[in-house]
Write a protein that holds these residues in place. Structure first.
Motif, short mmCIF file in Angstrom:
data_model
loop_
_atom_site.label_atom_id
_atom_site.label_comp_id
_atom_site.label_asym_id
_atom_site.label_seq_id
_atom_site.Cartn_x
_atom_site.Cartn_y
_atom_site.Cartn_z
N PHE A 33 0.83 -1.21 0.00
CA PHE A 33 0.00 0.00 0.00
C PHE A 33 0.86 1.26 0.00
O PHE A 33 0.63 2.18 -0.79
CB PHE A 33 -0.92 -0.02 1.22
N VAL A 36 2.70 2.16 -3.21
CA VAL A 36 1.87 2.74 -4.28
C VAL A 36 1.49 4.17 -3.98
O VAL A 36 1.52 5.03 -4.85
CB VAL A 36 0.61 1.88 -4.50
N TYR A 37 1.14 4.48 -2.72
CA TYR A 37 0.49 5.74 -2.43
C TYR A 37 1.35 6.82 -1.76
O TYR A 37 0.86 7.93 -1.58
CB TYR A 37 -0.74 5.50 -1.56
N ARG A 45 9.87 5.56 -2.12
CA ARG A 45 8.64 4.94 -1.61
C ARG A 45 8.89 3.51 -1.18
O ARG A 45 8.46 3.08 -0.12
CB ARG A 45 7.55 4.93 -2.68
N ALA A 88 -3.96 -1.55 -2.69
CA ALA A 88 -2.68 -1.46 -3.37
C ALA A 88 -2.73 -2.06 -4.77
O ALA A 88 -2.10 -1.54 -5.69
CB ALA A 88 -1.60 -2.17 -2.56
N LEU A 94 -2.91 3.76 -12.13
CA LEU A 94 -1.74 4.41 -11.59
C LEU A 94 -0.43 3.86 -12.17
O LEU A 94 0.56 4.54 -12.23
CB LEU A 94 -1.71 4.27 -10.06
#
Length: 98
Positions: A33, A36-37, A45, A88, A94
């Protein structure tokens, strides 16, 4: 026939499995998760999410033994893991899946 002491053993075994397996699954879901965000560059990240997963796993293991019942600990761990993994892996637009 089961003895009166066998039930606490099964409950303890279930909590240990929840801490190990459920904690690992929750750490994986939170890593996916966050990979990805998080609003960082992709390598940052992934590194940040990977480092944070150790704290998530530790917190999940502590919760597995602190919950009032084994069912409640499994329910929370499986529920959070499902939500994080779905969040995710579902957004295909995305194009940043881990």
């Amino acid at each position: 026939m089961s003895t009166p002491t066998s039930f606490p053993r099964w409950r303890m075994a279930s909590r240990i499995l929840a801490a190990i397996v459920g904690g690992y699954a929750l750490a994986y879901g939170s890593t996916a998760f966050l990979s990805v965000y998080l609003p960082l560059a992709r390598p940052d990240r992934v590194v940040f999410a990977s480092l944070l997963c150790f704290a998530v796993w530790t917190a999940a293991a502590i919760y597995a033994f602190a919950a009032r019942s084994t069912g409640r600990s499994w329910l929370w761990l499986i529920g959070l893991t499902t939500v994080l993994c779905l969040a995710a892996f579902l957004p295909g637009e995305l194009r940043v899946r881990p």
